[in-house]
Write an enzyme that holds these catalytic residues in place. Structure first.
Site, PDB file in Angstrom:
ATOM      1  N   ASP A 105      25.642   2.935 -34.004  1.00  0.00           N
ATOM      2  CA  ASP A 105      25.861   2.008 -32.895  1.00  0.00           C
ATOM      3  C   ASP A 105      26.951   1.028 -33.326  1.00  0.00           C
ATOM      4  O   ASP A 105      26.683   0.036 -33.999  1.00  0.00           O
ATOM      5  CB  ASP A 105      24.550   1.276 -32.580  1.00  0.00           C
ATOM      6  CG  ASP A 105      24.684   0.285 -31.425  1.00  0.00           C
ATOM      7  OD1 ASP A 105      25.803   0.107 -30.905  1.00  0.00           O
ATOM      8  OD2 ASP A 105      23.663  -0.326 -31.058  1.00  0.00           O
ATOM      9  N   ASP A 126      20.175  -0.567 -16.008  1.00  0.00           N
ATOM     10  CA  ASP A 126      20.137  -0.722 -17.460  1.00  0.00           C
ATOM     11  C   ASP A 126      18.773  -1.304 -17.871  1.00  0.00           C
ATOM     12  O   ASP A 126      17.831  -1.349 -17.080  1.00  0.00           O
ATOM     13  CB  ASP A 126      21.317  -1.594 -17.907  1.00  0.00           C
ATOM     14  CG  ASP A 126      21.824  -1.245 -19.301  1.00  0.00           C
ATOM     15  OD1 ASP A 126      20.989  -1.022 -20.191  1.00  0.00           O
ATOM     16  OD2 ASP A 126      23.051  -1.219 -19.496  1.00  0.00           O
ATOM     17  N   ASP A 186      20.183   5.823 -24.187  1.00  0.00           N
ATOM     18  CA  ASP A 186      21.111   4.998 -24.956  1.00  0.00           C
ATOM     19  C   ASP A 186      20.464   4.689 -26.312  1.00  0.00           C
ATOM     20  O   ASP A 186      19.292   5.002 -26.535  1.00  0.00           O
ATOM     21  CB  ASP A 186      21.381   3.710 -24.168  1.00  0.00           C
ATOM     22  CG  ASP A 186      22.609   2.953 -24.645  1.00  0.00           C
ATOM     23  OD1 ASP A 186      23.310   3.449 -25.554  1.00  0.00           O
ATOM     24  OD2 ASP A 186      22.870   1.863 -24.105  1.00  0.00           O
ATOM     25  N   ARG A 201      24.147   8.819 -25.492  1.00  0.00           N
ATOM     26  CA  ARG A 201      25.227   8.224 -26.287  1.00  0.00           C
ATOM     27  C   ARG A 201      25.384   8.956 -27.615  1.00  0.00           C
ATOM     28  O   ARG A 201      26.491   9.191 -28.066  1.00  0.00           O
ATOM     29  CB  ARG A 201      24.968   6.733 -26.523  1.00  0.00           C
ATOM     30  CG  ARG A 201      26.175   6.031 -27.141  1.00  0.00           C
ATOM     31  CD  ARG A 201      26.042   4.524 -27.143  1.00  0.00           C
ATOM     32  NE  ARG A 201      25.056   4.050 -28.113  1.00  0.00           N
ATOM     33  CZ  ARG A 201      24.825   2.762 -28.343  1.00  0.00           C
ATOM     34  NH1 ARG A 201      25.491   1.826 -27.667  1.00  0.00           N
ATOM     35  NH2 ARG A 201      23.919   2.395 -29.228  1.00  0.00           N
ATOM     36  N   ASP A 255      30.657   1.985 -26.137  1.00  0.00           N
ATOM     37  CA  ASP A 255      30.953   0.601 -25.756  1.00  0.00           C
ATOM     38  C   ASP A 255      32.427   0.268 -25.966  1.00  0.00           C
ATOM     39  O   ASP A 255      32.812  -0.399 -26.942  1.00  0.00           O
ATOM     40  CB  ASP A 255      30.060  -0.349 -26.558  1.00  0.00           C
ATOM     41  CG  ASP A 255      28.589  -0.155 -26.240  1.00  0.00           C
ATOM     42  OD1 ASP A 255      28.289   0.473 -25.211  1.00  0.00           O
ATOM     43  OD2 ASP A 255      27.751  -0.630 -27.016  1.00  0.00           O
ATOM     44  N   HIS A 269      31.195   0.984 -15.537  1.00  0.00           N
ATOM     45  CA  HIS A 269      30.112   0.302 -16.246  1.00  0.00           C
ATOM     46  C   HIS A 269      30.668  -0.977 -16.857  1.00  0.00           C
ATOM     47  O   HIS A 269      31.860  -1.044 -17.181  1.00  0.00           O
ATOM     48  CB  HIS A 269      29.546   1.215 -17.328  1.00  0.00           C
ATOM     49  CG  HIS A 269      28.333   0.669 -18.039  1.00  0.00           C
ATOM     50  ND1 HIS A 269      27.337  -0.015 -17.383  1.00  0.00           N
ATOM     51  CD2 HIS A 269      27.961   0.724 -19.343  1.00  0.00           C
ATOM     52  CE1 HIS A 269      26.400  -0.364 -18.260  1.00  0.00           C
ATOM     53  NE2 HIS A 269      26.758   0.068 -19.452  1.00  0.00           N
TER      54      HIS A 269
END
Length: 956
Positions: free
Chosen positions: A298, A444, A557, A616, A632, A690
């Site tokens: 991440d 979300d 996610d 993701r 992201d 997004h």
């Protein structure tokens, strides 16, 4: 004090996470903190392996141990430094592939071999021995005089075709295999080694009396090997048994376990693949920096043009030159680093020309080295010879792209987060008010009850079925997030079930592993367990996931997995998945989460409906379960540009359903960037806007009527092309060919295409060069194909291939070209969602090539069920000799459509004297037409034949 202002008893426990998050949010600078993530020098095994010098291989092949069956060669290798033996297995696979496996001959305990990624055990083809002497072995690989040469000292493996070396393994001598062992300074080691030593001496005395050669034979005894190995490795290096990064300690109960192997690719200067990295399509050499890293992480607003790891890892590389394409699939789920070097790296064009003039005999070569922390060497060598062969070969191993519901190829509207049901309803109405189509609206993490997944906030989303029914009434859908970190809360059904069943990942001491994520303290289900995945899938049933309906789909996610207080923001490597450590399985975690979620959607419909799941994190084979996105990103021009090579790289390794957050997740785009991103996203496979929680709202109508019109036009272009997109995904599902592809795939002998990554093809017939420069007044697009023509899809102007074409642009321009020789179906009646367009008519765009022919396909099914295997329409459209015809490619398939052909537009045409339509029932009629002589465009009006039936149109 209101309930909302009451002190939160968890706040103190969550303080470290909140402080970190708030510090980033309030700083105003969204950028990756590289200090949170390891470099190769900070990764003990990478540093150790990279320190090995080429040309000093300790491994030799013991030819006397060779065994050859009809389908498999086995051969022992020995490390002359420590006497540890390895077992090499070599298989010839169907489809022009070779598989090489290397494992310890007798490991201390089993080493991890990746399950579930291969769709089956690959079928083999016969191997045969051509020759053998004391220096090596030559085997026939069957096809096209291919053979493999195994050299004994040092061990080396060459794959040849005729006189050409296609690929060499260990030609640089960088094979390394760190064997499992017991630590020397432990009591158990001392006892074991003492017993082994005594037993060794007893055996040696008795066996030597019977056989004078016994001491020579003893070299292969496992106990002797282990003792010799431990004597060899007297010095314990840093990181071999325990490693520290920042405040995190990683214990290694069996010590170092890394593996490494080098591959040499003669004649190759261009290699691609090994996503995910925010980098150019063509992979760069790594001699002067870190290797490319594959370790799902991440990464908070990732840095561009950096080999550091991102959210997903697909250990597949393609190598290409004008003669051939080959591929390497390194099947290993542990942390992996990939080094790339080239003997032409750094040479200028002038330098290469000088080599040519001076008659340099140096053949270009790229060398690739794979380094993984644990597991075994299990590598598939795909020999092409074409890129399309590579796609088929890889698909035969890991499967093809899942065939998505048609609606999922349309436009998706998302942000973190839509506030409540009223907000959802208002946004939905806004699209209708401004005449912009969309199919999915997304929720979300804030839609849940306190970050408890499979739940709804009881105040903001009190009646979710009412909200979902409102979308059903408009033929629209919703996606809600379901992350794999589970709030530790005894009042939460999901947590209680997982804990009671023992489904959580364990820490090294055997207790449930806990880390910090959005809910605060969270447990992490062990998705590597089939029973855990089955239970997870059952939670998507309508009677379990309360408030869900058939038009609710799922977003996974944070499934790297993300652990805010873990090393590198992920899980500790010594956490336990049953008998295996997390280090062995790390890159598989997101793959398994998406697998279980997709299965849950399928099961809830009784196996009827196709799922849609966005993930993701991903691995090889993730294409079987849905879509991915590039994570992201930021509202910056360079992030817009990098979305193209990032998705192209994914397509090359099987994952076609890729997109980037339109507008950028972090920061706020100016209107020009937002418009350009919509224009680019409309021509990428997954099309979703997004935005971050702290960014201003950016629904398409919030930037003034002119920008609303520009965005509307881009979105509508996407909807008109949905028949073509759907057909491309059908083809991808059937064949493994990527939907969005680099130009070199279709023009493999044109070096001008090899490094292009600012334009791309959709299928083979649409070329797109988005405008990705701020303030651009023009772009230069390369149109490939020496004998081809390309038609601007907006103006119908014709351009010759094999040229760099300068295209003046305005803010409304989206440079797109249709290849001459193609037929593309569109639906020009754009409605509020794709489902509303189901029965609408088609317009066929026929672009003639210089030979005045064209062909294409039309694929139709119900758009959402698994009946596409037996209930569909698949037709071949072709134009030749002034006759356009539609022929059934699947006469056994039973399906009918209410759609018809309402218009035919022929580009590059001549004016006919008359046009005659002949339908399946033998009826003939004359068609009205218009001819634009200035552009050579012929338009046939209202032919009105059914899209699923045979017909011909003759021009006279």
């Amino acid at each position: 004090m209101s309930a909302r202002l009451a002190p939160n008893p968890n706040l103190k426990r969550m303080a470290p996470v909140l402080v970190l998050w708030l510090a980033v949010c309030l700083s105003g600078t969204w950028a990756v903190d590289r200090g949170n993530f390891k470099t190769c020098d900070q990764s003990a095994f990478c540093k150790r392996q990279r320190a090995l010098k080429p040309g000093e291989s300790p491994y030799r092949a013991l030819l006397e141990t060779m065994e050859l069956t009809n389908t498999r060669l086995t051969l022992q290798l020995i490390n002359d430094n420590n006497k540890v033996r390895l077992l090499l297995e070599l298989y010839r696979l169907q489809g022009n592939m070779t598989r090489v496996k290397i494992n310890e001959l007798k490991p201390l305990k089993p080493r991890y071999e990746v399950p579930d990624v291969l769709i089956r055990e690959p079928p083999t083809e016969p191997l045969s021995l051509l020759s053998q002497d004391e220096n090596g072995v030559v085997l026939s690989l069957g096809a096209e005089s291919q053979r493999v040469i195994v050299s004994a000292r040092p061990f080396r493996l060459d794959i040849m075709e005729g006189r050409d070396v296609l690929m060499s393994l260990n030609s640089r001598g960088l094979l390394a295999f760190e064997h499992l062992r017991m630590r020397k300074d432990t009591f158990s080691y001392k006892v074991t080694s003492t017993v082994a030593s005594v037993w060794d001496n007893i055996k040696r005395v008795f066996s030597s009396q019977a056989d004078p050669e016994a001491e020579k034979k003893e070299e292969g005894d496992p106990a002797s090997q282990a003792e010799a190995a431990n004597e060899e490795e007297e010095k314990v290096e840093d990181g071999m048994w325990e490693e520290t990064f920042k405040s995190h300690s990683d214990s290694k109960s069996n010590g170092p376990s890394a593996i490494s192997l080098d591959f040499s690719l003669p004649g190759v200067e261009h290699v691609y693949g090994i996503p995910e990295h925010a980098d150019t399509l063509r992979l760069k050499t790594t001699d002067n920096g870190d290797p490319y890293r594959l370790y799902n992480l991440d990464v908070f607003q990732y840095e561009l043009f950096n080999p550091m790891a991102l959210y997903g890892a697909v250990p597949v590389m393609l190598a290409h030159n004008a003669q051939r394409t080959t591929g390497i699939f390194w099947l290993n789920a542990a942390e992996t680093w990939v080094d790339i070097s080239s003997n032409t790296a750094g040479k200028t064009v002038f330098g290469k020309m000088l080599d040519y003039v001076q008659g340099s005999s140096e053949t270009p070569q790229t060398d690739v080295r794979w380094i993984s922390e644990s597991g075994i060497i299990d590598v598939f060598i795909m020999l092409g010879p074409t890129a399309k062969d590579i796609f088929s070969q890889y698909a035969s191993l890991t499967g093809t792209q899942a065939f998505p519901p048609l609606a999922s190829l349309a436009y998706h509207q998302c942000r973190w987060n839509y506030n409540d049901q009223e907000d959802v309803q208002t946004v939905d109405a806004g699209f209708d008010e401004h005449d912009i189509p969309y199919d999915f609206i997304w929720l979300d993490i804030e839609h849940t009850d306190g970050k408890r997944y499979f739940t709804w906030d009881p105040h903001k989303f009190a009646t979710p079925k009412e909200m979902l029914q409102g979308l059903v009434d408009k033929k629209r859908k919703m996606v809600a997030i379901v992350d794999p970190h589970i709030k530790v809360d005894s009042n939460y059904k999901i947590h209680n079930e997982i804990r009671s069943r023992g489904f959580y990942i364990k820490n090294k001491d055997g207790g449930d592993y806990e880390g910090w994520c959005w809910p605060g303290s969270a447990g992490y289900p062990d998705f590597t367990r089939a029973d855990m995945r089955a239970w997870w899938a059952s939670m998507f049933a309508y009677d379990q996931y309360e408030g869900s309906m058939e038009n609710l789909y799922t977003w996974n996610d944070m499934n790297e997995p993300s652990v805010f207080n873990g090393p590198e923001v992920t899980m500790h490597k010594d956490a336990k998945h049953g008998d295996w450590e997390h280090r062995d399985v790390h890159n598989l975690y997101g793959f398994y989460v998406q697998m279980a979620t997709a299965e849950g959607q399928i099961q809830r419909s009784g196996g009827v409906e196709r799922p849609f799941v966005l993930t993701r994190a991903f691995f090889a084979g993730s294409q079987r379960y849905g879509a991915v996105w590039t994570g992201d990103n930021a509202a910056e021009w360079d992030h817009l540009k990098i979305s193209i090579p990032m998705c192209l790289s994914l397509g090359l390794v099987g994952i076609s359903f890729c997109g980037a957050d339109v507008g950028g997740f972090f920061k706020s785009p100016n209107t020009e960037l937002l418009v350009r991103w919509y224009q680019t996203g409309a021509y990428q496979p997954f099309f979703r806007a997004h935005a971050h929680l702290d960014t201003p709202r950016r629904e398409p109508w919030l930037f003034g009527p002119e920008n609303t019109a520009l965005i509307r036009d881009a979105v509508r272009q996407r909807y008109t092309l949905l028949p073509y997109w759907y057909q491309q995904f059908y083809t991808a599902h059937r064949t493994g060919q990527p939907v969005m592809r680099p130009l070199w795939v279709e023009y493999p002998q044109d070096p001008a295409t090899f490094a292009l990554d600012d334009e791309f093809l959709i299928g083979r017939d649409l070329l797109v060069h988005p405008v990705t420069e701020e303030g651009a007044r023009g772009v230069t697009a390369y149109l490939p194909g020496k004998d081809e023509v390309w038609f601007d899809v907006h103006t119908f102007q014709k351009h010759n291939g094999a040229q760099n074409l300068y295209i003046p642009v305005t803010i409304s321009s989206i440079p797109v070209f249709q290849r001459g020789g193609s037929i593309i179906p569109r639906k020009l009646r754009v409605r509020r969602s794709s489902t509303c367009m189901e029965h609408d008519p088609y317009t066929l765009y026929v672009a003639l090539n210089p030979q005045r022919t064209a062909e294409g396909e039309l694929y139709i099914d119900d758009g959402h069920t698994f009946n596409y295997d037996k209930e569909f329409i698949h037709r071949r459209l072709s134009y030749a000799n002034n006759i356009l015809s539609s022929v059934n490619l699947a006469p056994e398939a039973q399906f009918s459509t209410r759609s018809w052909i309402e218009r035919i537009v022929i580009l590059g045409a001549s004016k006919p004297s008359k046009v005659t339509l002949k339908t399946a029932d033998g009826q003939e009629s004359q068609l009205e037409f218009e001819f634009d002589a200035s552009m050579s465009v012929l338009t046939l009006r209202k032919p009105s034949m059914n899209a699923g039936e045979d017909w011909t149109v003759a021009l006279q």
